[in-house]
Write a protein that holds these residues in place. Structure first.
Motif, PDB file in Angstrom:
ATOM      1  N   ASP A   1     -51.377  48.706  36.989  1.00 54.32           N
ATOM      2  CA  ASP A   1     -50.831  49.845  37.722  1.00 54.32           C
ATOM      3  C   ASP A   1     -49.691  49.377  38.616  1.00 54.32           C
ATOM      4  OD1 ASP A   1     -50.635  52.464  38.464  1.00 54.32           O
ATOM      5  OD2 ASP A   1     -52.410  52.481  39.759  1.00 54.32           O
ATOM      6  N   ALA A   2     -48.994  50.338  39.210  1.00 54.29           N
ATOM      7  CA  ALA A   2     -47.924  50.040  40.163  1.00 54.29           C
ATOM      8  C   ALA A   2     -47.923  51.134  41.215  1.00 54.29           C
ATOM      9  CB  ALA A   2     -46.571  49.972  39.457  1.00 54.29           C
ATOM     10  N   ILE A   3     -47.951  50.739  42.483  1.00 57.29           N
ATOM     11  CA  ILE A   3     -47.994  51.710  43.572  1.00 57.29           C
ATOM     12  C   ILE A   3     -47.066  51.272  44.700  1.00 57.29           C
ATOM     13  CG2 ILE A   3     -50.393  52.334  43.055  1.00 57.29           C
ATOM     14  CD1 ILE A   3     -51.180  50.713  45.584  1.00 57.29           C
TER      15      ILE A   3
ATOM     16  N   ASP B   1     -53.396  41.562  32.608  1.00 55.98           N
ATOM     17  CA  ASP B   1     -52.877  42.709  33.359  1.00 55.98           C
ATOM     18  C   ASP B   1     -52.192  42.275  34.645  1.00 55.98           C
ATOM     19  OD1 ASP B   1     -53.872  44.663  31.554  1.00 55.98           O
ATOM     20  OD2 ASP B   1     -55.882  44.404  32.427  1.00 55.98           O
ATOM     21  N   ARG B   2     -51.347  43.170  35.149  1.00 56.09           N
ATOM     22  CA  ARG B   2     -50.724  42.924  36.441  1.00 56.09           C
ATOM     23  C   ARG B   2     -50.718  44.206  37.248  1.00 56.09           C
ATOM     24  NH1 ARG B   2     -47.925  46.798  35.876  1.00 56.09           N
ATOM     25  NH2 ARG B   2     -45.851  46.998  34.940  1.00 56.09           N
TER      26      ARG B   2
ATOM     27  N   LEU C   1     -50.047  41.044  41.429  1.00 52.59           N
ATOM     28  CA  LEU C   1     -51.391  40.497  41.278  1.00 52.59           C
ATOM     29  C   LEU C   1     -51.711  40.395  39.785  1.00 52.59           C
ATOM     30  CD1 LEU C   1     -51.235  42.225  44.028  1.00 52.59           C
ATOM     31  CD2 LEU C   1     -53.700  41.926  44.064  1.00 52.59           C
ATOM     32  N   ILE C   2     -51.868  39.168  39.310  1.00 50.82           N
ATOM     33  CA  ILE C   2     -52.109  38.931  37.892  1.00 50.82           C
ATOM     34  C   ILE C   2     -53.588  38.638  37.673  1.00 50.82           C
ATOM     35  CG2 ILE C   2     -51.522  37.504  35.905  1.00 50.82           C
ATOM     36  CD1 ILE C   2     -48.864  36.867  37.392  1.00 50.82           C
ATOM     37  N   LYS C   3     -54.204  39.452  36.800  1.00 53.59           N
ATOM     38  CA  LYS C   3     -55.620  39.267  36.442  1.00 53.59           C
ATOM     39  C   LYS C   3     -55.723  39.332  34.924  1.00 53.59           C
ATOM     40  CE  LYS C   3     -60.146  39.085  37.026  1.00 53.59           C
ATOM     41  NZ  LYS C   3     -60.524  38.977  35.594  1.00 53.59           N
TER      42      LYS C   3
END
Length: 236
Positions: free
Chosen positions: A39-41, A132-133, A127-129
């Motif tokens: 996502d991006a917020i 996904d980022r 944030l890389i998990k």
């Protein structure tokens, strides 16, 4: 084959120049700040401690970026032409903007920043998990871009020289007037306009300005999540 001279200034990107603070993080960090994995917020007050936490605990990397500026840097590398691309956005007057200016100059990108000395250069937590980022952007100076900057003769000359335009949807939160002025120019001169949906929340909460500029799109980019949000919020 086009030579470097003919490519000069062919692509212009406009957007939010940010210093990316990137780190691999465990799931608990996403949960702590109420973030989704892909996502991006825009940052809220509760997210502000995140930037220091990434630096202090997770060996963060600092990368001059922002969605549009990243794309322009890659495009310039692909085109292998000095000054093949240009970028316009707003930064503060600080070490972060100095670093971005130096890197763009080194890479042969014609960066024409509006400088706002009253606020710092914007940042983006990446944030890389796994694969996904999650992006959390604190726009700061990037949020202060004004139409008057692109109307200056030296900057409008960049617009006139470009044949292709790329803007990430994030810029819809900053200066729709600027986007419309450039897109109208592109339509009048039969130039190519491309835009990125960028994030699901833009398709929902910035639906009206997105639809205002949509008739000018020649190319639109988006992942499955963004495309689904655009469809849902427009009755498809």
């Amino acid at each position: 084959m086009c030579n470097a001279t003919s490519l000069e200034g062919i692509l212009l990107g406009m957007g939010n120049p940010l210093l990316d603070i990137s780190a691999n993080v465990p799931e608990e960090v996403l949960s702590k700040y109420g973030l989704k994995a892909n996502d991006a917020i825009l940052a809220e007050e509760k997210h502000l401690p995140l930037y220091a936490e990434l630096c202090d605990k997770y060996s963060a990397e600092f990368i001059p970026g922002g969605a549009t500026q990243n794309a322009i840097r890659i495009a310039n590398w692909i085109l292998s032409g000095k000054k093949a691309t240009s970028f316009i956005g707003c930064v503060g007057k600080d070490k972060y903007s100095d670093e971005m200016i130096a890197i763009c100059d080194k890479e042969g990108i014609n960066a024409s920043y509006m400088i706002d000395e009253s606020v710092p250069t914007g940042t983006c937590a990446v944030l890389i998990k796994d694969q996904d980022r999650s992006l959390v952007a604190h726009l700061s100076a990037a949020n202060n871009y004004k139409l008057s900057h692109i109307e200056e003769a030296k900057n409008w000359a960049i617009v006139e020289k470009a044949q292709f335009f790329y803007i990430a949807g994030f810029f819809l939160t900053v200066s729709v007037d600027t986007i419309m002025k450039v897109f109208c120019h592109a339509a009048e001169k039969n130039k190519v306009v491309s835009m990125n949906l960028s994030a699901p929340f833009l398709c929902q909460f910035f639906k009206d300005p997105m639809l205002q500029v949509a008739p000018y799109w020649d190319i639109v980019f988006g992942n499955e999540t963004e495309a689904a949000s655009f469809a849902e919020n427009n009755g498809y």
